[in-house]
Design an enzyme around this catalytic site. Structure first.
Site, PDB file in Angstrom:
ATOM      1  N   TYR A  87       0.843  -1.195   0.000  1.00  0.00           N
ATOM      2  CA  TYR A  87       0.000   0.000   0.000  1.00  0.00           C
ATOM      3  C   TYR A  87       0.881   1.249   0.000  1.00  0.00           C
ATOM      4  O   TYR A  87       0.618   2.213  -0.720  1.00  0.00           O
ATOM      5  CB  TYR A  87      -0.912   0.014   1.239  1.00  0.00           C
ATOM      6  CG  TYR A  87      -1.873  -1.151   1.316  1.00  0.00           C
ATOM      7  CD1 TYR A  87      -3.094  -1.117   0.660  1.00  0.00           C
ATOM      8  CD2 TYR A  87      -1.555  -2.296   2.042  1.00  0.00           C
ATOM      9  CE1 TYR A  87      -3.982  -2.189   0.719  1.00  0.00           C
ATOM     10  CE2 TYR A  87      -2.435  -3.369   2.116  1.00  0.00           C
ATOM     11  CZ  TYR A  87      -3.637  -3.310   1.457  1.00  0.00           C
ATOM     12  OH  TYR A  87      -4.496  -4.373   1.512  1.00  0.00           O
ATOM     13  N   ASN A 108     -12.947  -1.653  -4.751  1.00  0.00           N
ATOM     14  CA  ASN A 108     -12.771  -2.304  -6.048  1.00  0.00           C
ATOM     15  C   ASN A 108     -14.042  -3.072  -6.437  1.00  0.00           C
ATOM     16  O   ASN A 108     -14.414  -4.007  -5.748  1.00  0.00           O
ATOM     17  CB  ASN A 108     -11.577  -3.264  -5.962  1.00  0.00           C
ATOM     18  CG  ASN A 108     -11.415  -4.112  -7.201  1.00  0.00           C
ATOM     19  OD1 ASN A 108     -12.008  -3.825  -8.234  1.00  0.00           O
ATOM     20  ND2 ASN A 108     -10.615  -5.153  -7.087  1.00  0.00           N
ATOM     21  N   CYS A 116      -6.705  -6.409  -6.822  1.00  0.00           N
ATOM     22  CA  CYS A 116      -6.421  -5.777  -5.526  1.00  0.00           C
ATOM     23  C   CYS A 116      -5.775  -6.776  -4.572  1.00  0.00           C
ATOM     24  O   CYS A 116      -5.155  -6.373  -3.591  1.00  0.00           O
ATOM     25  CB  CYS A 116      -7.693  -5.194  -4.927  1.00  0.00           C
ATOM     26  SG  CYS A 116      -8.953  -6.425  -4.590  1.00  0.00           S
ATOM     27  N   HIS A 117      -5.903  -8.087  -4.875  1.00  0.00           N
ATOM     28  CA  HIS A 117      -5.282  -9.084  -3.990  1.00  0.00           C
ATOM     29  C   HIS A 117      -3.764  -9.030  -4.086  1.00  0.00           C
ATOM     30  O   HIS A 117      -3.075  -9.609  -3.254  1.00  0.00           O
ATOM     31  CB  HIS A 117      -5.789 -10.487  -4.340  1.00  0.00           C
ATOM     32  CG  HIS A 117      -5.625 -10.852  -5.779  1.00  0.00           C
ATOM     33  ND1 HIS A 117      -6.522 -10.463  -6.748  1.00  0.00           N
ATOM     34  CD2 HIS A 117      -4.659 -11.552  -6.419  1.00  0.00           C
ATOM     35  CE1 HIS A 117      -6.119 -10.928  -7.927  1.00  0.00           C
ATOM     36  NE2 HIS A 117      -4.981 -11.574  -7.769  1.00  0.00           N
ATOM     37  N   GLU A 145      -1.396 -17.685  -8.543  1.00  0.00           N
ATOM     38  CA  GLU A 145      -0.680 -16.910  -9.558  1.00  0.00           C
ATOM     39  C   GLU A 145       0.822 -17.184  -9.488  1.00  0.00           C
ATOM     40  O   GLU A 145       1.506 -17.218 -10.505  1.00  0.00           O
ATOM     41  CB  GLU A 145      -0.958 -15.417  -9.361  1.00  0.00           C
ATOM     42  CG  GLU A 145      -2.433 -15.094  -9.566  1.00  0.00           C
ATOM     43  CD  GLU A 145      -2.743 -13.616  -9.434  1.00  0.00           C
ATOM     44  OE1 GLU A 145      -1.829 -12.849  -9.075  1.00  0.00           O
ATOM     45  OE2 GLU A 145      -3.894 -13.233  -9.690  1.00  0.00           O
TER      46      GLU A 145
END
Length: 151
Positions: A87, A108, A116-117, A145
């Site tokens: 952040y 979001n 956003c993850h 991912e």
DNA sequence: TATATATTGTTGT
DNA sequence: ACAACAATATATA
């Protein structure tokens, strides 16, 4: 024309809203709220692909929000899969505060496609969906991912 | 390690 | 005008 549909993912249901052929909302759902819809099949296929390969075809979606929120979301889309950013780092780039970034993440409207993850706190995972109750999903997505990304 | 406190920018009331 | 918030730096023991 508004279309609502529910997608069944390996880790829970996703509710999808399509307005005038454009994806406008995508959120986790506790249950199968809507039945599948022919006009939503391209989104379902995109999600099938994501849960298999972790690739997102970031083509047609139109999030609605303030100027600031859209700016943050646009930046989040450029975070490569398999990596994360804090952040605080995003705040520095956009000349704002870490908490303001968190606020934009929280609002979001299109989970997964606006990733956003991939935004985490400096010393821990941070939050997901307005709190800490859904961190298992954030962690699963990042693992997914990571394991589908060549280094 | 852990708790506390100040500072931070945007949003919702 | 003000309180809430998916954060962080710093201080203290």
């Amino acid at each position: 024309m508004i279309i609502n549909t529910t997608y069944r993912s390996p880790i829970g249901y996703l509710n999808i809203t399509i307005l005038e052929q454009v994806l406008t909302n995508l959120n986790w759902s506790a249950e199968q709220t809507f039945t599948s819809h022919d006009h939503a099949s391209h989104i379902h296929h995109a999600l099938d692909n994501y849960f298999h390969t972790a690739d997102l075809n970031q083509d047609i979606f139109k999030p609605q929000g303030s100027t600031f929120q859209r700016k943050v979301w646009q930046r989040m889309i450029t975070i490569p899969k398999g990596s994360t950013i804090s952040y605080g780092q995003l705040a520095k780039e956009l000349n704002t505060s870490a908490r303001a970034i968190g606020q934009a993440c929280k609002s979001n409207p299109i989970l997964l496609f606006i990733p956003c993850h991939r935004v985490v706190a400096k010393t821990h995972l941070g939050g997901y969906i307005s709190g800490t109750d859904h961190l298992d999903k954030k962690e699963w997505l990042l693992d997914h991912e990571q394991s589908n990304t060549e280094i």
